[in-house]
Design a protein around this motif. Structure first.
Motif, PDB file in Angstrom:
ATOM      1  N   GLY A  86       0.885  -1.137  -0.109  1.00 49.97           N
ATOM      2  CA  GLY A  86       0.066  -0.150   0.119  1.00 49.97           C
ATOM      3  C   GLY A  86       0.797   1.257   0.042  1.00 49.97           C
ATOM      4  N   VAL A  87       1.804   1.096   0.229  1.00 57.70           N
ATOM      5  CA  VAL A  87       2.797   2.306   0.346  1.00 57.70           C
ATOM      6  C   VAL A  87       3.316   2.979  -1.002  1.00 57.70           C
ATOM      7  N   LYS A  88       3.391   1.890  -2.041  1.00 60.02           N
ATOM      8  CA  LYS A  88       3.569   2.360  -3.438  1.00 60.02           C
ATOM      9  C   LYS A  88       2.208   2.335  -4.236  1.00 60.02           C
ATOM     10  N   TYR A  89       1.363   1.137  -3.929  1.00 57.99           N
ATOM     11  CA  TYR A  89       0.183   0.981  -4.697  1.00 57.99           C
ATOM     12  C   TYR A  89      -1.190   1.023  -3.791  1.00 57.99           C
ATOM     13  N   PRO A  90      -1.433   2.005  -3.111  1.00 57.76           N
ATOM     14  CA  PRO A  90      -2.635   2.051  -2.253  1.00 57.76           C
ATOM     15  C   PRO A  90      -3.783   1.608  -2.785  1.00 57.76           C
ATOM     16  N   VAL A  91      -4.196   2.107  -3.984  1.00 55.69           N
ATOM     17  CA  VAL A  91      -5.517   1.578  -4.405  1.00 55.69           C
ATOM     18  C   VAL A  91      -5.644   0.243  -4.782  1.00 55.69           C
ATOM     19  N   TYR A  92      -4.512  -0.148  -5.563  1.00 54.49           N
ATOM     20  CA  TYR A  92      -4.436  -1.515  -6.068  1.00 54.49           C
ATOM     21  C   TYR A  92      -4.350  -2.423  -4.779  1.00 54.49           C
ATOM     22  N   ALA A  93      -3.616  -2.015  -3.873  1.00 58.01           N
ATOM     23  CA  ALA A  93      -3.446  -2.747  -2.749  1.00 58.01           C
ATOM     24  C   ALA A  93      -4.458  -3.190  -1.969  1.00 58.01           C
ATOM     25  N   GLY A 137       6.892  -6.990  -3.525  1.00 62.83           N
ATOM     26  CA  GLY A 137       8.084  -7.250  -4.110  1.00 62.83           C
ATOM     27  C   GLY A 137       8.741  -5.827  -4.790  1.00 62.83           C
ATOM     28  N   SER A 138       7.659  -5.304  -5.487  1.00 61.13           N
ATOM     29  CA  SER A 138       8.012  -4.290  -6.433  1.00 61.13           C
ATOM     30  C   SER A 138       8.228  -2.782  -5.395  1.00 61.13           C
ATOM     31  N   THR A 139       7.467  -2.972  -4.371  1.00 61.38           N
ATOM     32  CA  THR A 139       7.629  -1.774  -3.291  1.00 61.38           C
ATOM     33  C   THR A 139       8.959  -1.833  -2.534  1.00 61.38           C
ATOM     34  N   LEU A 140       9.373  -3.164  -2.118  1.00 56.10           N
ATOM     35  CA  LEU A 140      10.520  -3.207  -1.481  1.00 56.10           C
ATOM     36  C   LEU A 140      11.721  -2.870  -2.358  1.00 56.10           C
ATOM     37  N   TYR A 141      11.697  -3.455  -3.589  1.00 53.33           N
ATOM     38  CA  TYR A 141      12.762  -3.337  -4.586  1.00 53.33           C
ATOM     39  C   TYR A 141      13.016  -1.718  -4.892  1.00 53.33           C
TER      40      TYR A 141
END
Length: 146
Positions: A86-93, A137-141
């Motif tokens: 949710g940090v990077k993709y809040p709506v999709y998450a 994974g994408s957010t952490l990357y």
């Protein structure tokens, strides 16, 4: 001191997490309801197998207890992925979290019929969890390696 910026959209993630917590509470209340109906005293976590095979109320209690425990086992993983992605993709998450939660509701409803195989109808919760894993994974990357 560095700060963390929480976007307004992250509120969707927090609302999804809160709704999930309320669902876990609901399942806990269900266990209590089935425990009273079956006459299973504390501290016993389950009815004995022989008793549950003879008494449908004891079987339902075992199913309620097991599905609650099963949800408690998976929710830490789900919540971790939900909050990170949710940090990077809040709506999709949040959407993925809702898919997961709806799947778990169907899963639990099937289990609470007293026929555990009916839980498989809710197996689509895995799609939500897989989406959260990918977004995590994408957010952490991005956070760690870029």
């Amino acid at each position: 001191m560095a700060g963390i910026l929480i976007t307004k959209e992250y509120g969707y993630v927090l609302a999804t997490a809160a709704g999930s917590a309320l669902y876990l509470m609901y399942l806990g209340f269900q266990v209590g309801k089935y425990r009273r109906a079956a006459g299973i005293p504390y501290p016993y976590a389950y009815a004995e197998r022989a008793d549950a095979e003879k008494d449908p109320k004891k079987n339902l209690f075992n199913c309620a207890q097991r599905v609650h425990q099963n949800n408690l086992e998976i929710f830490p993983v789900y919540n971790t992925f939900l909050l990170i992605s949710g940090v990077k993709y809040p709506v999709y998450a949040s959407y993925a979290g809702i898919v997961f939660l709806l799947g778990r509701i169907v899963y639990s409803s099937g289990y609470l019929t007293g026929q555990p195989n009916k839980r498989l109808r809710g197996g689509f919760y895995g799609l939500g969890l897989l989406a959260l894993l990918g977004m995590t994974g994408s957010t952490l990357y991005e956070l760690v390696l870029q």
